[in-house]
Write an enzyme that holds these catalytic residues in place. Structure first.
Site, PDB file in Angstrom:
ATOM      1  N   GLY A  45       0.834  -1.187   0.000  1.00 15.84           N
ATOM      2  CA  GLY A  45       0.000   0.000   0.000  1.00 15.84           C
ATOM      3  C   GLY A  45       0.868   1.236   0.000  1.00 15.84           C
ATOM      4  O   GLY A  45       1.543   1.520   0.985  1.00 15.84           O
TER       5      GLY A  45
ATOM      6  N   HIS B  82      -9.675  -1.791  18.568  1.00 15.57           N
ATOM      7  CA  HIS B  82      -9.299  -0.530  17.937  1.00 15.57           C
ATOM      8  C   HIS B  82     -10.587   0.159  17.501  1.00 15.57           C
ATOM      9  O   HIS B  82     -10.990   0.095  16.350  1.00 15.57           O
ATOM     10  CB  HIS B  82      -8.391  -0.796  16.744  1.00 15.57           C
ATOM     11  CG  HIS B  82      -7.867   0.456  16.087  1.00 15.57           C
ATOM     12  ND1 HIS B  82      -7.325   1.494  16.795  1.00 15.57           N
ATOM     13  CD2 HIS B  82      -7.811   0.824  14.789  1.00 15.57           C
ATOM     14  CE1 HIS B  82      -6.937   2.453  15.965  1.00 15.57           C
ATOM     15  NE2 HIS B  82      -7.240   2.060  14.742  1.00 15.57           N
TER      16      HIS B  82
END
Length: 414
Positions: free
Chosen positions: A112, A279
C-alpha cells in the site's frame, strides 16, 4: 540463487546445511540452525586445486624485496562468511563490506503506497537498519514514484537503505517483515466496521500471496477494521499466530499520551500507558497502569478531565477523518507500524500493545484482541499479564466478545 528458510534447516542432514555463493538464508533459518546445532556452510565456488609442492626456495638475498602477498582467496577456498546480510540476526551489525549499498540486513515490504504506507516506509528507511524497503501497490507507478521520491531523501535523512516500488508482492522478493496497509480508507460518517467485506477480500488475498513468497515473514496488519482484519490475515496466511500481529494499541496509546500531555500530565514521551481491547469503541485504557514519571496520572489530572481524554483518544481516528473530509489519519498510524517493525528487528524485547491471538491470559481465548505483548525478532514472544482492576478486566473481556461477534458476521459474508 536459492532462498533457504527454516524448513530447509529442519530437513538438513548430518548437522550441516550447504548453501551456494549467491544463495540467501533468511534470519529465521539462521536462528533455527542455532537452535538445532546445524552448521551453515558456504560451498566453495570451485573445487580446490590439488596441492603442488613448491620449488626449493632460493637462498634469500640481503637486497631482495619482501615477497608480495598473494591476492586474498586466490588458489584457496575463501574464509567462511555468510552469503548474505540476511544470515545475521535482524539489527545486528554487519562485517565491513557486507553492508555496501545497503543500510543493514533484511528486507521489509510495505503493501500500500498510500499515505500510511508512505510514512511507514519513510520511518523504516530513515532507521538505516535494513538492506531494502519495498513499496507494493496495485498502482505500480505510484509505488515506484513514492519509492523514488523517498530514495532521494537518503542524503537528507542520512540512510543507506535502498527503496524501490513495484506492483506485486511476488516482485518484491522474500521479506523478513510485511506491513499490510492496503485497503479502503474510512470516509466521514463511516465506521471501521463498514469496511469489513471490502477490505477482507484485499487482506485475505495479500496474506495468501505473502505466505507463498515470504514463508518466514512476520505480518503486521494496519488495515481497518484492525482486529478483524488481523485475524483474517492469520487464517488466510496459515502462519503461526505469533507471526501475525495487528497495529492498533501502539497508535491508540500514542494518541492517549499526546492528549494527556495537552491536559497537563507532562511530556507525551514521559507518559507510561497502554491501550488494550478493540481498535474502536471498545478500546480500554487501564488508568490503574497510567503514569507520568513515577506518579499516577490520576494524581496529576482531574478524573473527569482524564475520562474526557480517554473518550477523545477512543474517537481520535474519526475526529481526524472529519477534519480531513477525505481520507483518514496517516502520520501516527504509519509511525506506529514502523515502531513495531523496528522493535522486532532490533529484538529489543520491548512490551507494547498489539492485536494478537489471545491464549487464555486475561480469561480470553481464540480471538485477536489488543493485549500487552513482548516483541522479538520473530514476532510475539509472550503475552504480558498486567494487574488490572476488576472493571478494567471486565471491559477488556467485553471488547473480546464484541470482536468475536463481528468475526461471525465477517464469516457470514465471506
Amino acid at each position: 540463487m536459492k532462498v533457504w528458510g527454516a524448513g530447509d534447516v529442519d530437513a538438513a542432514s548430518a548437522g550441516t546445511l550447504r548453501v551456494g555463493q549467491q544463495d540467501l538464508v533468511t534470519p529465521l533459518a539462521r536462528e533455527r540452525a542455532r537452535e538445532l546445532g546445524i552448521d551453515i556452510v558456504l560451498a566453495a565456488p570451485n573445487p580446490p586445486a590439488p596441492p603442488v609442492s613448491p620449488p626449493p626456495a632460493a637462498p634469500p638475498s640481503r637486497n631482495a624485496p619482501p615477497a608480495a602477498r598473494p591476492p586474498s582467496g586466490r588458489g584457496s577456498v575463501p574464509a567462511m562468511r555468510p552469503p548474505s546480510g540476511a544470515l545475521f540476526r535482524r539489527g545486528a551489525p554487519l562485517p565491513q563490506g557486507l553492508a555496501a549499498g545497503g543500510g543493514g540486513t533484511g528486507r521489509v515490504i510495505v503493501v500500500g503506497a498510500g499515505h500510511v504506507g508512505m510514512i511507514t516506509a519513510l520511518r523504516l528507511a530513515g532507521a538505516d537498519l535494513f538492506d531494502e524497503i519495498v513499496l507494493v501497490d496495485i498502482d505500480e507507478g505510484r509505488a515506484a514514484g513514492v519509492a523514488l521520491d523517498l530514495a532521494h531523501t537518503a542524503a537528507l535523512g542520512c540512510f543507506a537503505t535502498r527503496v524501490r516500488g513495484t506492483g506485486a508482492v511476488e516482485d518484491a522478493g522474500p521479506a523478513d517483515y510485511v506491513v499490510i496497509t492496503a485497503g479502503r480508507p474510512r470516509q466521514p460518517g463511516m465506521s471501521r466496521s463498514d469496511l469489513v467485506s471490502t477490505n477482507a477480500a484485499i487482506v485475505g488475498d495479500l496474506a495468501q500471496r505473502v505466505a507463498r513468497t515470504s514463508p518466514d515473514a512476520v505480518i503486521v496488519v494496519v488495515t481497518n477494521p484492525l482486529d478483524e482484519m488481523t485475524q483474517h490475515a492469520w487464517r488466510s496466511s496459515g502462519f503461526p499466530a505469533e507471526r501475525v500481529v495487528g497495529m492498533a494499541g501502539v497508535l491508540d496509546t500514542a494518541r492517549f499520551q499526546a492528549l494527556s500531555a495537552l491536559a497537563g500530565a507532562g511530556r507525551a514521551d514521559g507518559i507510561d500507558a497502554v491501550a488494550l481491547g478493540s481498535h474502536g469503541e471498545e478500546m480500554v485504557i487501564p488508568l490503574s497502569q497510567a503514569r507520568s514519571g513515577a506518579r499516577p496520572l490520576t494524581e496529576l489530572v482531574d478524573r473527569a478531565a482524564l475520562d474526557a481524554v480517554v473518550d477523545r483518544s477512543r474517537g481520535s481516528g474519526a475526529e481526524v477523518v472529519g477534519l480531513l473530509k477525505t481520507g483518514s489519519a496517516f502520520m501516527a498510524p504509519g509511525m506506529s507500524a514502523a515502531r513495531m517493525v523496528l522493535a522486532m528487528a532490533r529484538d529489543t524485547g520491548e512490551v507494547m500493545p498489539a492485536a494478537v491471538l489471545a491464549d487464555g491470559t486475561y480469561g480470553i481465548r481464540d480471538v485477536y484482541v489488543g493485549l500487552p505483548v513482548r516483541l522479538g525478532r520473530g514476532g510475539v514472544r509472550e503475552i504480558v499479564e498486567l494487574d488490572l482492576t476488576p472493571d478494567e478486566l471486565s471491559a477488556l473481556r467485553d471488547a473480546a466478545t464484541r470482536i468475536k461477534d463481528r468475526l461471525r458476521q465477517l464469516a457470514a459474508v465471506s
